[in-house]
Design an enzyme around this catalytic site. Structure first.
Site, PDB file in Angstrom:
ATOM      1  N   PHE A  72      -4.648  -3.389  10.866  1.00 42.62           N
ATOM      2  CA  PHE A  72      -4.198  -2.042  10.530  1.00 42.62           C
ATOM      3  C   PHE A  72      -4.622  -1.633   9.122  1.00 42.62           C
ATOM      4  O   PHE A  72      -5.113  -0.519   8.905  1.00 42.62           O
ATOM      5  CB  PHE A  72      -2.673  -1.970  10.672  1.00 42.62           C
ATOM      6  N   ASP A  73      -4.435  -2.517   8.146  1.00 34.08           N
ATOM      7  CA  ASP A  73      -4.745  -2.205   6.750  1.00 34.08           C
ATOM      8  C   ASP A  73      -6.206  -1.803   6.576  1.00 34.08           C
ATOM      9  O   ASP A  73      -6.528  -0.787   5.961  1.00 34.08           O
ATOM     10  CB  ASP A  73      -4.461  -3.415   5.852  1.00 34.08           C
ATOM     11  N   THR A  74      -7.087  -2.633   7.134  1.00 35.94           N
ATOM     12  CA  THR A  74      -8.515  -2.383   6.998  1.00 35.94           C
ATOM     13  C   THR A  74      -8.917  -1.079   7.674  1.00 35.94           C
ATOM     14  O   THR A  74      -9.664  -0.268   7.114  1.00 35.94           O
ATOM     15  CB  THR A  74      -9.322  -3.546   7.593  1.00 35.94           C
ATOM     16  N   LYS A 104       0.817  -1.205   0.000  1.00 36.46           N
ATOM     17  CA  LYS A 104       0.000   0.000   0.000  1.00 36.46           C
ATOM     18  C   LYS A 104       0.857   1.263   0.000  1.00 36.46           C
ATOM     19  O   LYS A 104       2.012   1.246   0.439  1.00 36.46           O
ATOM     20  CB  LYS A 104      -0.924   0.031   1.226  1.00 36.46           C
TER      21      LYS A 104
END
Length: 250
Positions: free
Chosen positions: A185-187, A164
């Site tokens: 964390f990503d979501t 990302k």
């Protein structure tokens, strides 16, 4: 500053692959963006020789590789700490230490951010992408994506891909509110960025499952479900909310 790029590699006990993959990435970006990128190895309190390897890489590359230490465990903690701890970049990105995602797609992430996206991410489930993974992980991933899209009405296909990039504005205005220190964390980053009005883009990637994943399906799945449900009903400051949130997506 607008042109400089920080590439964070979250690293917890990655001595097996860190040196070869970091050098592979360093050589890749050097051919395309000489002097514009820094690789930041965010050591997540490793107990092996990860720190020693990172320090040697920094010496060998003349500072092209930077060592960063984060005492808290968790992928999210490693990325957030490194992003917030290093100023002077226009774009902040990360990728997993095993380079499971083909780095040939990285320039497309950068172009997307420079074209006005707040978040750009790799996607393993759109036209032009290819992913190799076990049947069990494939099934769990698809269930998670379906739940994510149902809860948040989102068009994002692959919120958990570890590949990302974000703009400096997202780093400054959204990242401080991201609470998760782990793989959620990503979501959370995506959802909070969307709620803040930033646009999200996905690029197709080639991806091959690494052998060193620290995600444990039976242990982590219930926690992910709880975090999804909780995030559905809290705002940027942690207050309970109930109205639906529309987002902008390209």
């Amino acid at each position: 500053m607008e042109d400089r790029i920080a590439i964070v590699i979250p690293a917890y006990n990655e001595e097996r692959c860190l040196r070869n993959n970091a050098m592979r990435l360093y050589e890749f970006i050097g051919k395309r963006n000489p002097g514009e990128c820094n690789i930041i190895i965010s050591d997540n309190n490793s107990t092996d020789s990860t720190a020693d390897i990172a320090h040697k890489l920094s010496e060998e590359t003349g500072g092209g590789v930077i060592y960063h230490f984060e005492p808290r465990r968790g992928k999210g903690a490693a990325i957030k700490s490194a992003w917030l701890g290093h100023n002077g970049y226009g774009i902040y990105s990360f990728m997993d230490a095993d380079l499971a995602t083909d780095i040939e797609a990285f320039p497309r992430l950068i172009v997307s951010i420079r074209n006005g996206m707040g978040v750009s991410m790799g996607c393993r489930y759109m036209k032009g992408a290819h992913a190799e993974r076990t049947w069990k992980r494939e099934r769990v991933s698809r269930c998670y994506r379906s739940l994510f899209r149902t809860l948040f009405g989102s068009d994002v296909h692959d919120p958990q891909c570890g590949f990302k990039a974000i703009s400096r504005h997202v780093r400054d205005n959204v990242l401080p509110y991201v609470e998760s220190d782990d793989f959620f964390f990503d979501t959370e980053l995506i959802i909070r960025a969307v709620r803040a009005g930033y646009r999200v883009d996905e690029v197709p990637v080639n991806w091959s499952e690494g052998s060193g994943s620290t995600v444990h399906l039976l242990r982590d799945a219930p926690r992910f479900l709880y975090q999804l449900a909780r995030l559905k009903y809290i705002d940027m400051k942690g207050n309970l909310i109930f109205p639906s949130h529309k987002h902008v997506y390209r």
